[in-house]
Design a protein around this motif. Structure first.
Motif, PDB file in Angstrom:
ATOM      1  N   MET A 293      23.254  52.792  42.809  1.00 49.95           N
ATOM      2  CA  MET A 293      23.956  51.935  43.956  1.00 49.95           C
ATOM      3  C   MET A 293      23.988  52.331  45.349  1.00 49.95           C
ATOM      4  SD  MET A 293      28.015  53.031  43.120  1.00 49.95           S
ATOM      5  CE  MET A 293      27.832  54.274  41.207  1.00 49.95           C
ATOM      6  N   ASN A 294      24.152  50.398  45.406  1.00 52.40           N
ATOM      7  CA  ASN A 294      23.921  50.044  46.627  1.00 52.40           C
ATOM      8  C   ASN A 294      25.362  50.787  47.614  1.00 52.40           C
ATOM      9  OD1 ASN A 294      21.899  48.515  46.151  1.00 52.40           O
ATOM     10  ND2 ASN A 294      23.061  46.538  45.255  1.00 52.40           N
ATOM     11  N   ASP A 295      25.168  49.705  48.552  1.00 48.14           N
ATOM     12  CA  ASP A 295      26.994  50.574  49.184  1.00 48.14           C
ATOM     13  C   ASP A 295      27.732  48.989  49.149  1.00 48.14           C
ATOM     14  OD1 ASP A 295      25.585  52.700  50.294  1.00 48.14           O
ATOM     15  OD2 ASP A 295      25.852  51.734  52.261  1.00 48.14           O
ATOM     16  N   PHE A 296      28.733  48.909  48.801  1.00 46.77           N
ATOM     17  CA  PHE A 296      30.004  47.821  48.611  1.00 46.77           C
ATOM     18  C   PHE A 296      31.132  48.279  48.948  1.00 46.77           C
ATOM     19  CE2 PHE A 296      30.641  51.318  44.436  1.00 46.77           C
ATOM     20  CZ  PHE A 296      31.706  50.836  44.879  1.00 46.77           C
ATOM     21  N   ARG A 297      31.988  47.027  49.152  1.00 42.83           N
ATOM     22  CA  ARG A 297      33.221  46.826  49.951  1.00 42.83           C
ATOM     23  C   ARG A 297      34.003  46.423  48.540  1.00 42.83           C
ATOM     24  NH1 ARG A 297      37.388  42.628  52.369  1.00 42.83           N
ATOM     25  NH2 ARG A 297      36.762  41.927  51.032  1.00 42.83           N
ATOM     26  N   PHE A 298      35.358  46.982  47.696  1.00 38.63           N
ATOM     27  CA  PHE A 298      35.808  46.889  46.703  1.00 38.63           C
ATOM     28  C   PHE A 298      37.582  46.751  47.168  1.00 38.63           C
ATOM     29  CE2 PHE A 298      38.546  46.667  43.045  1.00 38.63           C
ATOM     30  CZ  PHE A 298      38.808  46.121  42.351  1.00 38.63           C
ATOM     31  N   TYR A 299      38.126  44.680  46.946  1.00 38.04           N
ATOM     32  CA  TYR A 299      38.916  45.197  46.948  1.00 38.04           C
ATOM     33  C   TYR A 299      39.556  43.616  46.498  1.00 38.04           C
ATOM     34  CZ  TYR A 299      43.219  43.038  50.535  1.00 38.04           C
ATOM     35  OH  TYR A 299      44.427  42.561  51.054  1.00 38.04           O
ATOM     36  N   ASN A 300      40.792  44.315  45.686  1.00 37.28           N
ATOM     37  CA  ASN A 300      41.253  43.325  45.057  1.00 37.28           C
ATOM     38  C   ASN A 300      43.546  43.108  45.131  1.00 37.28           C
ATOM     39  OD1 ASN A 300      42.155  41.398  43.333  1.00 37.28           O
ATOM     40  ND2 ASN A 300      40.749  41.367  42.278  1.00 37.28           N
ATOM     41  N   PRO A 301      43.868  42.505  45.858  1.00 39.27           N
ATOM     42  CA  PRO A 301      45.143  43.268  46.085  1.00 39.27           C
ATOM     43  C   PRO A 301      46.096  42.532  44.895  1.00 39.27           C
ATOM     44  CG  PRO A 301      44.329  41.418  47.522  1.00 39.27           C
ATOM     45  CD  PRO A 301      43.336  41.592  46.909  1.00 39.27           C
ATOM     46  N   VAL A 302      45.399  41.537  43.806  1.00 34.74           N
ATOM     47  CA  VAL A 302      45.983  40.235  43.435  1.00 34.74           C
ATOM     48  C   VAL A 302      47.369  41.651  41.986  1.00 34.74           C
ATOM     49  CG1 VAL A 302      46.069  38.771  40.954  1.00 34.74           C
ATOM     50  CG2 VAL A 302      44.255  39.496  43.235  1.00 34.74           C
ATOM     51  N   ARG A 303      48.210  41.145  42.020  1.00 33.22           N
ATOM     52  CA  ARG A 303      49.574  41.441  41.174  1.00 33.22           C
ATOM     53  C   ARG A 303      48.945  40.707  40.243  1.00 33.22           C
ATOM     54  NH1 ARG A 303      52.206  41.928  45.526  1.00 33.22           N
ATOM     55  NH2 ARG A 303      53.734  39.598  45.218  1.00 33.22           N
ATOM     56  N   ILE A 304      48.884  41.927  39.228  1.00 38.01           N
ATOM     57  CA  ILE A 304      48.855  41.238  37.101  1.00 38.01           C
ATOM     58  C   ILE A 304      50.114  41.869  36.469  1.00 38.01           C
ATOM     59  CG2 ILE A 304      47.636  41.215  35.220  1.00 38.01           C
ATOM     60  CD1 ILE A 304      45.621  40.112  37.341  1.00 38.01           C
ATOM     61  N   HIS A 305      50.447  40.702  36.678  1.00 40.04           N
ATOM     62  CA  HIS A 305      51.899  40.981  35.337  1.00 40.04           C
ATOM     63  C   HIS A 305      51.332  40.334  33.929  1.00 40.04           C
ATOM     64  CE1 HIS A 305      54.729  41.546  38.655  1.00 40.04           C
ATOM     65  NE2 HIS A 305      53.955  40.961  39.476  1.00 40.04           N
ATOM     66  N   PHE A 306      50.853  41.221  32.622  1.00 35.05           N
ATOM     67  CA  PHE A 306      49.815  41.178  31.594  1.00 35.05           C
ATOM     68  C   PHE A 306      51.482  41.225  30.565  1.00 35.05           C
ATOM     69  CE2 PHE A 306      47.668  41.577  28.235  1.00 35.05           C
ATOM     70  CZ  PHE A 306      46.568  40.639  28.421  1.00 35.05           C
ATOM     71  N   GLY A 307      50.927  40.611  29.909  1.00 34.37           N
ATOM     72  CA  GLY A 307      51.704  41.274  28.710  1.00 34.37           C
ATOM     73  C   GLY A 307      52.725  39.795  27.847  1.00 34.37           C
TER      74      GLY A 307
END
Lengths: 386, 386
Positions: free
Chosen positions: B1-15
């Motif tokens: 596994m490479n080093d990584f950044r994960f960032y995702n601040p999207v608010r999902i409203h599903f349904g």
């Protein structure tokens, strides 16, 4: 798929160079830092010195809160709140595992109110209006607290171990360096793996059972954890295995694996009573409770448990009823826990039969899946687990 | 596994009730809204009226940008930027698919600078310093733009189709209602599914190939998409299938499926040249390019392609070489695309053999996996795809 909200704004820095991201993260926060940590293992491993050097280079003033215990208690939260108020702490840096992070989160909201944190947030579930921002350097993959909005605290006197949830206590960032887990004692590693699997089960074993992306992702994550654990048990410094365990434990509770599911959490609630009364490590308690809970309840959702058996453990369903396949899956779970050396019985944890009624009385009955859980069910499960 | 950044601040409203979340989201933003949408399908389906009624109830002033085309072009972005500047737009609400969202994102950063957006961000890749916040009501599951930080725009005169990436253009929220996709024309549904699978492949077919959580999650997602597509093709109003397709397309590009991987994106780059010169729907172009790319390059990573064949398509590897299994997996991919009616050849898209040199010249050569791609490779792939 149920309607759902998914929101998780935590910035993850993952990998063996991830601690290098700490200075940039700290540059964005105020001058006075509460450095929160546990019983001192970070001093033995040298991590404390590395973090302190970074804090010093960044020109921060550091206030220390040490000695955060497993199953972190209200007293420690009060101690942290007082330190924050007295020193006008701008930011909390939690260096440790779930206990340190959860304690830090409770301090974060508790320090921004004049109310009693336990009464306001944990007993009355009031919405916090502010929190001191916090960040994490993770040393124990287990609770997922590094990427969630939850903080579990124990009130020792009343034997209550419960959680508080708020978007305000999402860490701003979490640094996940798998090499920091190389020195973890084997039992802590195993407890963390049990906790990770248990989180996935609490989500996966719940309705709706219709085909869903979420269930497929959950099965994928379980297979990853199981495979990586078998490697890491033998080779504690296998970077790939440690990486998979660390990232899986974080993903397990980041929200992605529960989207559209009812969720269960009954096993966690039973375990919380055990931890609250006997100060047992959470993962050790779950290792005893969760497979027993599965064995007791799988008859209420045989198709779902059979799916688990086939897709996670590779059980061959040919010529068997769903319940037979389901029970094989539960047995595979038990066998795996035995294989990795997890505790299997309440007596392994020092919990006597005489404690069962007290444990039942202390179990939060609000969570269940497939079939409403009664106190008689909890009693029966605990007896099976003796 | 490479080093990584994960960032995702999207608010999902599903349904199916997720549009009910729009008023609360809009309450948190300014008064003047740019409502961005495409060719008018939202008027035919009634969604336009529903959204306008909500905007009115919320007391918003609405400026409209309509007619956003597939492969959105710089002209449309300039038009939106001018509208935003002239009307002091506070917030952009994109109602549509990836083209509408990408155009809105480019407007969002373009309206906050006096520089030319194309030159500054797309040609010179400068870091944007501000953006108008935006939100999404999604109608076409495909691009993942509703939960990513990327915006693809086409400069028609120069035949350049390329992307810009910034944390500033993450949507603040995205509303995902699977019932809004019931009326999608079949070819758009298929294009979206091809795009979704292609996104997963661009991440999955890249090093490192060591066992990883990310690869397991990717396989799970592929299996979900394939199974749900087979249902939705026959039953366009199957809510569960539509839910799985919609959520999978969003997850595919939210970052979770690329963590620790190099990624590829060569097929996307080849397709971008096709879209830029022939205004072909992105998913249709990918349906032709990506399986051909796989067939051409699978010999460079036979073990990885064999893993795909076994874990995604259930190919039996017994007694076969890795490359044989790999090629079966590629054939399964082609068969699936044929089964769902995706285009299979450049000629299906109206792209003649005589265009190949021009397409090669317009292909960004900066992305590849396993083996560096040359212009001769691109030429060979395009010839195979005729």
């Amino acid at each position: 798929m149920n309607d759902f909200r998914f929101y998780n704004p935590v910035r993850i820095h993952f990998g063996q160079s991830s601690l290098n991201k700490l200075p940039k993260e700290l540059a964005a926060v105020g001058k006075t830092i509460l450095l929160a940590y546990g019983g001192g293992s970070i001093k033995r491993t040298g991590l404390y010195n590395r973090v302190m050097a970074i804090l010093e280079d960044c020109g921060k003033e550091v206030v220390e809160l040490s000695g955060i215990m497993p199953n972190p208690r209200t007293e420690k939260v009060y101690e942290g709140i007082e330190l924050c108020k007295k020193n006008n702490v701008d930011f909390i840096l939690a260096v440790g595992g779930g206990s340190t992070i959860d304690c830090s989160k409770a301090i974060a909201v508790g320090a921004c109110t004049d109310r009693d944190f336990w009464e306001a947030f944990y007993l009355n579930n009031e919405a916090a209006e502010a929190a001191i921002p916090l960040g994490v350097v993770l040393t124990i993959p287990a609770t997922g607290s590094e990427m969630d909005r939850s903080a579990v605290i124990t009130h020792w006197e009343t034997g209550v171990k419960t959680d508080y949830n708020s978007d305000l206590i999402f860490p701003k960032f979490s640094i996940l360096d798998p090499t920091l887990t190389y020195t973890l004692p084997k039992n802590q590693m195993i407890n963390g793996i049990v906790d990770t699997l248990s989180h996935i089960w609490e989500l996966y074993f719940s309705e709706p059972d219709t085909d869903s992306v979420t269930d497929n992702l959950a099965e994928a994550l379980m297979r990853s954890v199981i495979a990586a654990t078998r490697v890491a048990i033998k080779e504690p410094e296998d970077y790939i295995a440690r990486s998979n365990i660390m990232w899986a434990s974080t993903v397990a509770l980041c929200g992605m694996i529960g989207n559209g599911k009812n969720s269960d959490w009954a096993s966690h609630n039973i375990e919380h009573a055990i931890s609250a009364l006997f100060d047992v490590a959470h993962g050790a308690g779950l290792a005893v409770v969760h497979p027993t809970y599965m064995a007791y309840f799988c008859q209420n959702a045989p198709e779902r448990y059979a799916r688990y058996a086939v897709n996670v453990w590779g059980v061959d369903p040919t010529g068997k009823t769903a319940l037979e396949v389901a029970r094989e899956g539960v047995q595979c779970t038990r066998d795996f826990f035995n294989e990795i050396g997890a505790p299997a019985a309440l007596t392994d944890l020092g919990v006597p039969e005489s404690a069962i009624d007290d444990l039942v009385a202390h179990t939060d009955m609000g969570a269940w899946a497939y079939k409403k859980m009664t106190q008689d069910d909890v009693r029966a499960i605990l007896r099976m687990a003796l």
